[in-house]
Design an enzyme around this catalytic site. Structure first.
Site, PDB file in Angstrom:
ATOM      1  N   MET A  73      21.611  46.444  35.561  1.00  0.00           N
ATOM      2  CA  MET A  73      20.288  46.882  35.312  1.00  0.00           C
ATOM      3  C   MET A  73      19.583  45.693  34.522  1.00  0.00           C
ATOM      4  SD  MET A  73      21.315  50.345  32.669  1.00  0.00           S
ATOM      5  CE  MET A  73      22.688  49.292  31.915  1.00  0.00           C
ATOM      6  N   GLU A 126      27.884  55.581  27.042  1.00  0.00           N
ATOM      7  CA  GLU A 126      27.787  53.916  27.182  1.00  0.00           C
ATOM      8  C   GLU A 126      27.887  53.663  25.617  1.00  0.00           C
ATOM      9  OE1 GLU A 126      25.074  50.070  28.202  1.00  0.00           O
ATOM     10  OE2 GLU A 126      24.421  52.238  28.504  1.00  0.00           O
ATOM     11  N   GLY A 145      40.178  27.437   7.542  1.00  0.00           N
ATOM     12  CA  GLY A 145      40.329  26.555   8.752  1.00  0.00           C
ATOM     13  C   GLY A 145      41.381  27.071   9.762  1.00  0.00           C
TER      14      GLY A 145
END
Length: 382
Positions: free
Chosen positions: A124, A243, A343
């Site tokens: 699309m 969708e 981290g």
């Protein structure tokens, strides 16, 4: 929302399969080339043989004739299990278009192929037509020569998910122009190996997912039209329930997995002599995230139930709410998970950085969060 005993068994079977086949980082790396690929054909076809890929497809095409709730169960559990099934989402979106508008021959070929484990993609977006899909300019012209009537396609599509692994591509192209840009759009069935079609991958943070498509004098037969000539926009709108909802269901599973990974870490990680999850600031974060995920789950399955009750009724408000709420929540869960893991959440050794990347883009594809809010607002007459 309460799943039936069959749906609960289905969820448990899918979850167990994912734990067995891709439950470890080593297994997933082997299946995805170290995280570069989002789809593994062998794993996908095994699930197809089990009948899971066709769970929501009609029985006459090899499916199980299930509904949206069944599709959402599969999406949630496979996303939570981090199964590399990237081709499923676009395949089901394409399947719905063919189920509604395809000819008997097209439905047999495409829906039967999807049930067997083939991948389908939909084209699309264009470089100048993203959120404003109706502004697309890729053109298909009808021509007649000694070989009869046919179509010739020229133009470019972009951000086409899974085109590089697809057997067939559902193309939305302009066949005429008028006062309203929504008129004159048509859907076409395009085999991925058609002459005149070139597929180039786009590198992303998530690996190989999306592609540029270039059509250069690409010839399609007259019967390549899916549905009616010029009715492409109406046909696209008819599939928006599916969708947006399947994108939400997949991100629901990812949000839950990011939460699970965070919870496992904060239970084990010790600082100042005790697990960091026992500190009030972390405990309250977990409580908030768990509540938000549960709200998302209720919303997703409630909208799925509404779709199953009346599959032909458009529900732009509810579908957009589900897509907006779940993707934004999934992004929050992943980002807060990374923060709580410190981290280690940033290190590629752990999956949290993958969750962050996949949830960040979820608020962009399939209609951005801004577009979803706009749609919801319009349903209130604003």
């Amino acid at each position: 929302m309460t799943l039936t005993s069959e749906q609960q068994d289905f969820a448990a079977s899918v979850a167990e399969f994912c734990r067995r086949e891709c439950g470890t980082r080593e297994q997933r790396d082997a299946l995805t080339g170290g995280g570069r690929e989002t789809h593994h054909d062998g794993l996908y076809r095994t699930m197809a043989q089990l009948g899971w890929i066709g769970a929501g497809l009609p029985t006459e095409f090899g499916g199980a004739d299930g509904g949206m709730v069944d599709i959402c169960v599969f999406l949630e559990e496979t996303a939570r299990g981090m199964a590399p099934l990237g081709g499923f989402t676009t395949s089901i979106i394409v399947a719905e278009a063919y189920r509604r508008f395809g000819s008997p021959e097209q439905r047999k070929l495409v829906l039967g192929g999807i049930a067997d484990g083939e991948v389908a993609a939909i084209a699309m977006s264009e470089p100048e037509a993203g959120s404003d899909v109706a502004a697309l300019s890729c053109r298909a012209e009808r021509r007649t020569d000694q070989h009869g009537d046919h179509w010739v396609v020229n133009g470019q599509k972009t951000w086409c998910s899974n085109a590089h692994i697809a057997n067939t591509i559902l193309l939305v192209a302009r066949t005429s122009s008028g006062k309203d840009k929504h008129d004159g759009l048509t859907m076409f069935q395009v085999p991925a190996d058609t002459d005149g079609l070139r597929i180039n991958g786009i590198d992303t943070m998530g690996g190989r997912e999306v592609n540029d498509l270039y059509f250069t004098d690409c010839v399609l037969p007259e019967d390549a039209v899916v549905g009616q000539v010029g009715a492409g926009w109406r046909q696209l709108m008819a599939g928006l329930n599916l969708e947006r909802l399947i994108l939400a269901a997949g991100m629901l599973g990812t949000a839950q997995r990011a939460f699970d990974d965070t919870l496992a870490y904060i239970r084990e990680r010790q600082q100042f002599g005790r697990p960091i999850g026992t500190f009030q600031t972390i405990r309250h974060r977990i409580a908030d995230l768990a509540t938000e995920i549960e709200c998302c789950r209720l919303l997703v399955y409630r909208v799925a139930e509404l779709v199953d009750e009346d599959p032909d009724r458009l529900r732009p408000r509810e579908a957009s709410m589900a897509k907006l709420k779940v993707t934004e929540t999934a992004k929050r869960v992943a980002l807060e998970g990374m923060q709580m893991m410190g981290g280690y959440g940033y290190a590629t050794e752990y999956d949290m950085q993958r969750h962050v990347r996949s949830t960040l883009v979820s608020t962009v594809y399939g209609g951005t969060s801004e577009i979803q809010r706009d749609i919801i607002g319009k349903t209130y007459g604003l």
